[in-house]
Design a protein around this motif. Structure first.
Motif, PDB file in Angstrom:
ATOM      1  N   PHE A 415      33.422  47.416  47.303  1.00 18.31           N
ATOM      2  CA  PHE A 415      34.506  46.624  47.876  1.00 18.31           C
ATOM      3  C   PHE A 415      35.590  47.522  48.463  1.00 18.31           C
ATOM      4  N   TYR A 416      36.152  47.062  49.590  1.00 17.32           N
ATOM      5  CA  TYR A 416      37.302  47.728  50.191  1.00 17.32           C
ATOM      6  C   TYR A 416      38.621  47.068  49.778  1.00 17.32           C
ATOM      7  N   ASP A 417      38.577  45.745  49.550  1.00 17.24           N
ATOM      8  CA  ASP A 417      39.822  44.987  49.446  1.00 17.24           C
ATOM      9  C   ASP A 417      39.512  43.641  48.791  1.00 17.24           C
ATOM     10  N   ILE A 418      40.488  43.077  48.089  1.00 21.02           N
ATOM     11  CA  ILE A 418      40.338  41.717  47.561  1.00 21.02           C
ATOM     12  C   ILE A 418      41.601  40.904  47.830  1.00 21.02           C
ATOM     13  N   THR A 419      41.434  39.589  47.856  1.00 23.47           N
ATOM     14  CA  THR A 419      42.519  38.628  48.013  1.00 23.47           C
ATOM     15  C   THR A 419      42.235  37.450  47.084  1.00 23.47           C
ATOM     16  N   LEU A 420      43.272  36.894  46.467  1.00 23.11           N
ATOM     17  CA  LEU A 420      43.118  35.748  45.575  1.00 23.11           C
ATOM     18  C   LEU A 420      43.710  34.508  46.249  1.00 23.11           C
ATOM     19  N   ASP A 421      43.005  33.385  46.159  1.00 23.96           N
ATOM     20  CA  ASP A 421      43.571  32.165  46.725  1.00 23.96           C
ATOM     21  C   ASP A 421      44.421  31.447  45.674  1.00 23.96           C
ATOM     22  N   LYS A 422      44.986  30.312  46.047  1.00 25.32           N
ATOM     23  CA  LYS A 422      45.899  29.578  45.163  1.00 25.32           C
ATOM     24  C   LYS A 422      45.244  28.339  44.563  1.00 25.32           C
ATOM     25  N   GLY A 423      43.923  28.286  44.618  1.00 23.33           N
ATOM     26  CA  GLY A 423      43.210  27.145  44.060  1.00 23.33           C
ATOM     27  C   GLY A 423      43.203  27.162  42.543  1.00 23.33           C
ATOM     28  N   THR A 424      42.721  26.051  41.975  1.00 21.79           N
ATOM     29  CA  THR A 424      42.580  25.930  40.519  1.00 21.79           C
ATOM     30  C   THR A 424      41.148  25.498  40.204  1.00 21.79           C
ATOM     31  N   PRO A 425      40.329  26.389  39.620  1.00 20.28           N
ATOM     32  CA  PRO A 425      40.632  27.797  39.339  1.00 20.28           C
ATOM     33  C   PRO A 425      40.655  28.628  40.628  1.00 20.28           C
ATOM     34  N   TYR A 426      41.297  29.760  40.545  1.00 20.19           N
ATOM     35  CA  TYR A 426      41.420  30.576  41.742  1.00 20.19           C
ATOM     36  C   TYR A 426      40.088  31.235  42.103  1.00 20.19           C
ATOM     37  N   LYS A 427      39.922  31.505  43.385  1.00 22.62           N
ATOM     38  CA  LYS A 427      38.751  32.222  43.875  1.00 22.62           C
ATOM     39  C   LYS A 427      39.182  33.605  44.369  1.00 22.62           C
ATOM     40  N   ILE A 428      38.207  34.503  44.411  1.00 19.41           N
ATOM     41  CA  ILE A 428      38.426  35.880  44.858  1.00 19.41           C
ATOM     42  C   ILE A 428      37.678  36.082  46.169  1.00 19.41           C
ATOM     43  N   TYR A 429      38.363  36.633  47.150  1.00 17.66           N
ATOM     44  CA  TYR A 429      37.753  36.999  48.425  1.00 17.66           C
ATOM     45  C   TYR A 429      37.736  38.525  48.513  1.00 17.66           C
ATOM     46  N   GLY A 430      36.641  39.086  49.019  1.00 13.63           N
ATOM     47  CA  GLY A 430      36.571  40.535  49.119  1.00 13.63           C
ATOM     48  C   GLY A 430      35.672  40.999  50.241  1.00 13.63           C
ATOM     49  N   GLY A 431      36.046  42.121  50.845  1.00 17.42           N
ATOM     50  CA  GLY A 431      35.240  42.738  51.890  1.00 17.42           C
ATOM     51  C   GLY A 431      34.452  43.901  51.320  1.00 17.42           C
ATOM     52  N   THR A 432      33.172  43.985  51.705  1.00  6.77           N
ATOM     53  CA  THR A 432      32.289  44.996  51.135  1.00  6.77           C
ATOM     54  C   THR A 432      31.677  45.882  52.208  1.00  6.77           C
ATOM     55  N   GLN A 433      31.228  47.056  51.773  1.00  5.50           N
ATOM     56  CA  GLN A 433      30.530  47.973  52.661  1.00  5.50           C
ATOM     57  C   GLN A 433      29.191  47.375  53.080  1.00  5.50           C
ATOM     58  N   ASP A 434      29.092  46.989  54.334  1.00  6.06           N
ATOM     59  CA  ASP A 434      27.878  46.491  54.975  1.00  6.06           C
ATOM     60  C   ASP A 434      27.230  45.309  54.276  1.00  6.06           C
ATOM     61  N   ASN A 435      27.981  44.593  53.459  1.00  6.67           N
ATOM     62  CA  ASN A 435      27.449  43.393  52.821  1.00  6.67           C
ATOM     63  C   ASN A 435      28.409  42.227  52.961  1.00  6.67           C
ATOM     64  N   ALA A 436      29.138  42.221  54.071  1.00 11.68           N
ATOM     65  CA  ALA A 436      29.926  41.085  54.505  1.00 11.68           C
ATOM     66  C   ALA A 436      31.176  40.863  53.661  1.00 11.68           C
ATOM     67  N   THR A 437      31.911  39.849  54.029  1.00 10.46           N
ATOM     68  CA  THR A 437      33.017  39.340  53.218  1.00 10.46           C
ATOM     69  C   THR A 437      32.468  38.218  52.356  1.00 10.46           C
ATOM     70  N   VAL A 438      32.782  38.267  51.071  1.00  9.83           N
ATOM     71  CA  VAL A 438      32.253  37.288  50.127  1.00  9.83           C
ATOM     72  C   VAL A 438      33.399  36.660  49.352  1.00  9.83           C
ATOM     73  N   PHE A 439      33.134  35.502  48.774  1.00  7.45           N
ATOM     74  CA  PHE A 439      34.129  34.888  47.902  1.00  7.45           C
ATOM     75  C   PHE A 439      33.417  34.191  46.761  1.00  7.45           C
ATOM     76  N   GLY A 440      34.131  34.106  45.632  1.00  7.98           N
ATOM     77  CA  GLY A 440      33.480  33.502  44.481  1.00  7.98           C
ATOM     78  C   GLY A 440      34.429  33.273  43.331  1.00  7.98           C
ATOM     79  N   PRO A 441      33.896  32.783  42.221  1.00  6.74           N
ATOM     80  CA  PRO A 441      34.716  32.401  41.075  1.00  6.74           C
ATOM     81  C   PRO A 441      35.167  33.622  40.273  1.00  6.74           C
ATOM     82  N   SER A 442      36.193  33.402  39.478  1.00 10.16           N
ATOM     83  CA  SER A 442      36.739  34.477  38.646  1.00 10.16           C
ATOM     84  C   SER A 442      36.155  34.449  37.246  1.00 10.16           C
TER      85      SER A 442
END
Length: 857
Positions: A415-442
């Protein structure tokens, strides 16, 4: 011409890698830390990661070793159903290459330091060679400390103490410890048998299976660029004692790039070379195809290109690849690795792309075979059985690539970077080396279940680099995510449609240059204002539809040492609209108080390093923190700084931290004096605003910490790594300790909700849906304590003895009261879980402490 340089016990003469001394400091911090919170792995695994090297153990069916570039060495003994890391206790965790001894596959020679030269701050160096005699259970260091990046390891077929190592050397500076090394006594001593110069390392070495005394090696002039006239092929006929350059017929000149080699299993004089030709008749490599295959039938005395058509498997990043293999039974059948995998059955005259149907061990919408091939293996007893490593992980085929199984079940995301959304429960967004931007549960990763992560696609070939994700602070259904070099897209999550919003240079009348990971942000004060950093800072007032330049060229300030490519970090103060900071890859730091109308150079006192993280304070508008990385320049010093006057003066915050690269620094949102720093191996915490530091938590893998975020409602500290996925730790127990100022007695700390399976659940023998109960306590000194769970009638239900450490401790209980056994064929309740109800938690040490809690379903 013979190029040979011999030095007995050569590794003793090499300077020690700075990673060794910093590792000792790291271990001291680990031992002394009072912050024993437990890190929880969140995965993800669905998108896998770059595999630099792998080995299949033919003597032990089902045993495979995978080396992830920045994610350590992993082993399976059940054909990939489960894996464990086996190199986490050493001074480095990056993988160059490794080999099993053919005569005894429990012997492993491991060369550290990945070889994919990428200027993104994450091409991790190593600390030399290691050996294991027990299949990776234990390791001992064999020297070659100053190698830093080891490209190939080869072991003699019958004598496991004869080993050859191709050393690439330092990536970003010169060094003399490059070339081919040989050991005749299992790594106790090394001979430096092939050396060209301090800019040219060895990339590959192959041994003729029919004559182990015949070896071929390729050298690569990889500094200061990725090609040069000194690249080429050498041969030895005396077991590596002496070498002769033999590359007549391979194009000469500065265009010679990385070269991979393969030799026939039957004929030691038949050898193939795959070269990354960087300058063909002055044409751009991508336009005419940089990859070229050459064949020699006379033991490398002469070479001839095998194909008349251009081989379009490389691109502008062709030096990442250059691996080639030959089938054990048919030396006219070869595979060549580049961006794509190609196969030839006629000795390289013609090639066809290998694609095939891809099936994933865990659900994954990626359809085609991933790009960017790193290594391939052909089963010597069954040519239809092949395995492939690339930027998307590990693939196995039993029909020569017509179909593949993708083993996407290892948490090694880069991963290069992560961002958290304001949902309940919150989700994590992250950019990866050659494997796209992904998001998922905490939620905690369970290796037996689908991890629940999803893609925000970057490219149609199953990957692409995901970089930075931004979530609109007003409209959470609008997000921005990016690929390399400023390629931002705006997405409507309701429809799933996205739109490219990268600026058009021609419209603005300037030439824009970007870093691979280009910083951008959406203003918290106006959700229509989007800012992006290149060599200029540009701004959009309509969410990226139109752009304008708002800065001068920020890559130069008159100091040639600080001349940069582009802005590497760009942020806005959370307290003052328009107060922004921009940092570059050579330590320039600029500030503007008025949204870009005026810019001031604030880089005096800062090193000439890559500004990776800027954190303006949430508490004081004039306070700002910096983390700079020197790894792109072979500089492993710790660069953390604080300014209390908006960048006019800077104070180092290195303090007692290990001497290793720092990537990120963040403030705690609750306690002003608490800081978190992400370094090369771990997360550190300071409770006095950077004067002193302690290692935070236990159970964190050795990995570069690429980003840190604190979720304000749950108080989860979420961390992304470049090589071991994402982790979290809950800060509530820490906050309770900090509130007390000082604690001189044992204390039970806060418990979260304890959720159990409903009584009517039929599948209670499984605990896939249960979150472990985290029990936190403080001890003023190390001692053994007992944790007891009592029911409402004060009857003991469960007990555990724990060797507690001084300070904050945690134990995570799986809620299993007992394991039941029965000979009955349909016996159900194998595991008996804690039922819902009211309970008492006891901590029994010098005295007994109690806390009541309720388990709910």
């Amino acid at each position: 011409m013979i190029a040979a340089f011999l030095s007995a016990a050569g590794f003793a003469q090499q300077p020690q890698s700075p990673l060794v001394s910093s590792f000792q400091e790291h271990l001291r911090h680990q031992e002394q830390s009072i912050y024993g919170l437990n890190w929880i792995s969140l995965g993800p695994v669905g998108n896998s990661a770059l595999v630099e090297a792998f080995q299949v153990d033919m003597q032990h069916p089902g045993t495979i070793y995978l080396g992830f570039g920045s994610g350590s060495l992993w082993k399976t003994t059940n054909n990939g159903l489960s894996w464990k890391p086996i190199f986490d206790e050493e001074a480095s965790y990056s993988v160059g290459d490794f080999a099993l001894a053919p005569s005894n596959t429990n012997i492993i020679y491991f060369g550290t330091g990945e070889t994919l030269k990428k200027p993104r701050n994450f091409t991790m160096p190593g600390t030399g060679m290691y050996r294991s005699d027990d299949g990776g259970e234990t390791w001992r260091h064999l020297g070659l400390d100053d190698s830093w990046h080891i490209a190939k390891v080869v072991v003699h077929p019958t004598n496991p103490d004869i080993v050859y190592v191709a050393v690439l050397g330092h990536l970003w500076t010169t060094n003399p410890h490059r070339g081919i090394y040989r050991s005749l006594n299992g790594g106790k001593d090394w001979e430096h048998v092939l050396y060209v110069n301090d800019q040219t390392g060895a990339n590959d070495i192959v041994m003729a299976p029919s004559d182990p005394n015949t070896l071929y090696a390729s050298v690569w002039e990889s500094y200061p660029t990725v090609n040069g006239k000194n690249s080429g092929v050498f041969k030895s006929v005396d077991g590596g004692k002496t070498w002769k350059r033999q590359d007549s017929g391979i194009p000469v000149g500065e265009g010679r790039g990385r070269i991979g080699l393969a030799v026939s299993h039957q004929n030691p004089d038949k050898v193939y070379a795959l070269m990354d030709h960087r300058n063909k008749d002055g044409m751009d490599a991508e336009e005419v195809g940089a990859a070229e295959v050459y064949l020699s039938l006379d033991g490398a005395k002469s070479w001839k290109r095998t194909h008349t058509d251009e081989l379009m498997i490389n691109s502008v990043i062709g030096w990442y690849f250059a691996d080639i293999v030959v089938d054990a039974h048919d030396d006219d059948e070869i595979y060549a690795l580049g961006v794509r995998l190609v196969h030839s059955k006629d000795g390289g005259k013609t090639f066809e792309i290998v694609a095939g149907d891809v099936y994933h061990l865990f659900p994954n919408p990626a359809d085609p075979l991933h790009l960017d091939q790193c290594e391939i293996w052909i089963n010597p007893t069954n040519s239809s059985h092949i395995a492939l490593a690339n930027d998307g992980g590990f693939y196995v085929s039993y029909d020569k690539g017509q179909s593949w199984m993708h083993y996407n079940n290892i948490p090694t995301g880069e991963f290069y970077d992560i961002t958290l959304d304001k949902g309940t429960p919150y989700k994590i967004y992250g950019g990866t080396q050659d494997n796209a931007t992904v998001f998922g549960p905490s939620r905690e990763w369970n290796p037996k279940r689908h991890d629940g992560w999803q893609y925000l696609w970057i490219d149609p070939w199953s990957g692409g680099d995901g970089c930075i994700t931004v979530i609109d602070p007003v409209d959470s259904m609008t997000i921005y995510y990016s690929a390399q070099e400023g390629a931002i897209r705006r997405m409507d999550l309701k429809t799933g449609n996205s739109k490219p919003v990268r600026p058009n240079s021609e419209k603005m009348g300037v030439e824009l240059n970007y870093h691979f990971i280009s910083p951008y942000f959406l203003s918290e004060f106006d959700n229509r204002e989007l800012y992006l950093g290149g060599n200029y800072v540009v701004k959009s007032e309509n969410r990226g539809d139109d752009w304008k330049v708002i800065s001068p060229d920020l890559t130069k300030n008159g100091n040639s040492n600080k001349t940069s490519l582009a802005v590497s970090a760009l942020v806005e103060s959370p307290l003052e609209k328009g107060m922004m900071y921009a940092g570059t890859d050579r330590g320039l730091l600029w500030s503007t108080p008025d949204g870009g109308k005026t810019w001031t150079d604030r880089s005096e006192g800062l090193p000439d390093a890559y500004v990776r993280s800027i954190t303006p304070s949430k508490y004081q508008s004039s306070r700002v923190y910096l983390a700079l990385s020197g790894i792109n320049y072979d500089d492993f010093n710790t660069y953390l700084f604080k300014s209390e006057d908006g960048g006019k003066t800077w104070e180092s915050l290195k303090g007692n931290l290990p001497g290793e690269v720092a990537y990120v620094i963040k403030e705690d949102p609750v306690f002003e004096n608490v800081l978190y720093a992400g370094l090369y191996r771990a997360v550190y915490i300071s409770t006095d605003r950077g004067k002193t530091w302690s290692k935070l938590g236990q159970g964190f893998p050795p990995a570069a910490v690429s980003d840190i975020e604190v979720e304000p409602r749950s108080h989860d500290l979420v961390v992304s790594t470049h090589g071991r996925g994402i982790y979290k730790v809950n800060l509530k127990p820490l906050y309770e300790v900090l509130d007390k100022k000082s604690i001189n007695e044992e204390m039970l700390l806060a418990l979260g909700n304890v959720t159990v399976l409903p009584a009517e659940r039929f599948d209670k023998l499984h605990n896939f849906d249960l979150e472990k109960m985290t029990i936190s306590f403080w001890l003023p000194k190390a001692k053994t304590v007992s944790i007891n769970i009592l029911d409402e009638k004060k009857v003991l239900q469960w007990s555990k003895k724990i060797d507690g450490r001084k300070g904050l401790n945690q134990y995570r209980w799986d809620l299993i009261l007992r394991e039941n056994k029965s000979p009955l064929p349909y016996f159900l309740n194998q595991r008996e879980f804690l039922p819902k109800g009211k309970y008492t938690l006891q901590l029994v040490g010098d005295k007994t402490l109690e806390k009541e809690f309720e388990a709910i379903d």
